[in-house]
Design an enzyme around this catalytic site. Structure first.
Site, PDB file in Angstrom:
ATOM      1  N   GLY A 123      72.066 -24.128 -30.298  1.00 54.80           N
ATOM      2  CA  GLY A 123      71.172 -24.512 -31.428  1.00 54.80           C
ATOM      3  C   GLY A 123      70.322 -23.393 -31.594  1.00 54.80           C
ATOM      4  O   GLY A 123      70.189 -22.248 -30.719  1.00 54.80           O
TER       5      GLY A 123
ATOM      6  N   GLY B 212      74.976 -25.992 -27.767  1.00 53.38           N
ATOM      7  CA  GLY B 212      75.332 -26.712 -29.142  1.00 53.38           C
ATOM      8  C   GLY B 212      76.650 -26.265 -29.661  1.00 53.38           C
ATOM      9  O   GLY B 212      77.512 -26.957 -30.373  1.00 53.38           O
TER      10      GLY B 212
ATOM     11  N   GLU C  34      71.567 -24.734 -20.399  1.00 52.38           N
ATOM     12  CA  GLU C  34      70.206 -25.293 -20.922  1.00 52.38           C
ATOM     13  C   GLU C  34      69.111 -25.329 -19.624  1.00 52.38           C
ATOM     14  O   GLU C  34      68.081 -25.217 -19.767  1.00 52.38           O
ATOM     15  CB  GLU C  34      70.311 -26.882 -21.361  1.00 52.38           C
ATOM     16  CG  GLU C  34      70.937 -27.092 -22.697  1.00 52.38           C
ATOM     17  CD  GLU C  34      72.596 -26.980 -22.415  1.00 52.38           C
ATOM     18  OE1 GLU C  34      73.042 -26.743 -23.596  1.00 52.38           O
ATOM     19  OE2 GLU C  34      73.145 -26.734 -21.423  1.00 52.38           O
TER      20      GLU C  34
ATOM     21  N   ASP D  94      72.662 -31.023 -23.263  1.00 53.20           N
ATOM     22  CA  ASP D  94      73.033 -32.363 -24.031  1.00 53.20           C
ATOM     23  C   ASP D  94      74.176 -32.056 -25.015  1.00 53.20           C
ATOM     24  O   ASP D  94      75.299 -31.609 -24.377  1.00 53.20           O
ATOM     25  CB  ASP D  94      71.503 -32.000 -24.927  1.00 53.20           C
ATOM     26  CG  ASP D  94      71.206 -30.926 -25.728  1.00 53.20           C
ATOM     27  OD1 ASP D  94      72.064 -29.819 -25.349  1.00 53.20           O
ATOM     28  OD2 ASP D  94      70.857 -30.792 -26.785  1.00 53.20           O
TER      29      ASP D  94
END
Length: 358
Positions: free
Chosen positions: A65, A117, A143, A151
Site C-alpha cells: 500500500g 498489499g 509490516e 494484513d
C-alpha cells in the site's frame, strides 16, 4: 481506469498491468477502486475466461500500500480517524476477498518485489488461482517493520502455512525468494525471467480457459534450494514458543546464522506489533478468509488510534533516520492488556465495514 492500471483482453484472458513504476506499483485508493471495478466487470463478462495481473516493470509486481499516503492522512486526523484511511482499508480488504474467491482463473505474475498489499492482490484462492514466481521475486510481509501487522489476508495465508513458517515470516518480516515461496505455499510455479518473453507469447496465443494448465506445463523447477526447508526444524522449534519473548530467548540460544539473522530482525521490529501479530496468527488459524479480513480491519483502526504505524513510516520512509521510537520501547513493557486492546470490537457486528463479506 486511472493511469496506473492498464487493462486489455487477449484471447479471452483479461490482462491487468500495474503501471506505477517509480513507486514500485504501491497501491493508491484510486488503484484499489480500479482493480475492484475491472474484476467485477470481468467476473460477469462471458468474453473473459481468465484474469492475469502483471506489471510494466521487472522491479516489482507491487510493493504494498501507499504508506506515504497513510502517514500523511493519518497525521492530519486525530487518532488516525481519517475517512480516506477508512475507505482505503475497507476497499482494499474487500478487493482481497474478491480475488481470493474469484470464480475464474486468477493468475499473478509475481516478478520482482511482492510485499504487503502486493501479496493481497496476488494470493488468490486455491480453487482458481495460479501464482508465478521468478528468480527476481522478493516476497515478504514486512509490516512489523513499520509498526503495522500482516494484513491484506495475511492472518489467513500466514496462519495456514505449514508448521511455524507463517509465524516466522510474520514476526521477522524477512524477505524470501522463489524456492522459499513455493515451499511455504505462497506460490505455485516457477518461470525464469529469461523465459518471460516466451511466457508472454504463450499468454497471447492460448485461450483463457486453457491458460492455467498451459502455464503449469511451461513452468520449470526453481534454481536453488529453499532456505526455509533446510531450516524447517529450527523454525518450528523457535517459533513454536509460547510468547514473543520466549521466541527471542530460543533464538538467542541458537548460534546458527539463520537464527541470528531472525533474531537481529526481530530486535528492530515494533515490540507491541510483534506481540499483536503473534496473537493475530493464532486467532487466524481458526478463522475463514472473511473473518480474518474483518479481524484485520478492526486492528487497522486500533493501530492508527495507537499511532505505531505512523512512527514506523516516519522513521523508515519519511525522515529515514531508521530510529523508530516504538511505544512501548521494549518487549518487557508490552502487557497482555495492550495486546488485547487491539482485538476489542470497534463496531457492532451489524455496522462492521466488511459485514457483507460472505
Amino acid at each position: 481506469m486511472p493511469d496506473h492500471v492498464l487493462t486489455r483482453i487477449a484471447n479471452r484472458t483479461g490482462i491487468i498491468t500495474l503501471d506505477r513504476p517509480k513507486a514500485l506499483n504501491s497501491l493508491s485508493l484510486a488503484m484499489v477502486r480500479a482493480l475492484t471495478a475491472i474484476l467485477l466487470e470481468w467476473r460477469l463478462d462471458a468474453g473473459v475466461d481468465a484474469v492475469l495481473i502483471t506489471s510494466s516493470s521487472e522491479k516489482a509486481l507491487c510493493a504494498g500500500g501507499d504508506i506515504r499516503f497513510f502517514h500523511e492522512v493519518g497525521n492530519a486526523t486525530p487518532q488516525g480517524g481519517s475517512a480516506l484511511l477508512e475507505d482505503f482499508f475497507t476497499e482494499e480488504y474487500a478487493l482481497n476477498h474478491l480475488i481470493h474467491f474469484y470464480p475464474k482463473p486468477y493468475i499473478a505474475l509475481m516478478d520482482g518485489v511482492v510485499m504487503g498489499g502486493g501479496m493481497g492482490i496476488a494470493q488468490s484462492g486455491p480453487e482458481c488461482g495460479l501464482r508465478i514466481v521468478t528468480e527476481r521475486t522478493r516476497m515478504a510481509m514486512p509490516e512489523v517493520n513499520i509498526g503495522l501487522f500482516p494484513d491484506v489476508g495475511g492472518s489467513h495465508f500466514l496462519s495456514h502455512a505449514p508448521g511455524r513458517l507463517g509465524m516466522y515470516l510474520g514476526l521477522t518480516g524477512l524477505t524470501i525468494g522463489a524456492a522459499d515461496a513455493l515451499y511455504v505455499g505462497l506460490a505455485d510455479v516457477f518461470v525464469a525471467s529469461t523465459d518471460l518473453p516466451a511466457l508472454n507469447a504463450l499468454i497471447e496465443t492460448t485461450p483463457g480457459a486453457q491458460l492455467p494448465a498451459a502455464i503449469r506445463a511451461f513452468a520449470a523447477a526453481p534454481v536453488g534450494e529453499s532456505e526455509l526447508q533446510a531450516n524447517r526444524a529450527r523454525i518450528d522449534a523457535h517459533f513454536g514458543a509460547d510468547s514473543v519473548a520466549a521466541i527471542l530467548a530460543s533464538l538467542e540460544g541458537d548460534a546458527s546464522p539463520f537464527a541470528q539473522k531472525a533474531l537481529s530482525a526481530m530486535r528492530q521490529r515494533s515490540p507491541l506489533m510483534m506481540c499483536v501479530t503473534r496473537e493475530l496468527l493464532l486467532r487466524g488459524a481458526a478463522l475463514d478468509v472473511a473473518d480474518c479480513l474483518r479481524m484485520e480491519r478492526s486492528l487497522v483502526r486500533r493501530n492508527f488510534e495507537h499511532g505505531e504505524v505512523l512512527e514506523g513510516v516516519r522513521a523508515l520512509v519519511i525522515d529515514k533516520d531508521n530510529a523508530p521510537q516504538w511505544n512501548p520501547a521494549s518487549l518487557g513493557l508490552v502487557t497482555d492488556q495492550m495486546v488485547a486492546r487491539f482485538f476489542e470490537p470497534v463496531w457492532p457486528a451489524h455496522a462492521h465495514p466488511l459485514r457483507d463479506l460472505v
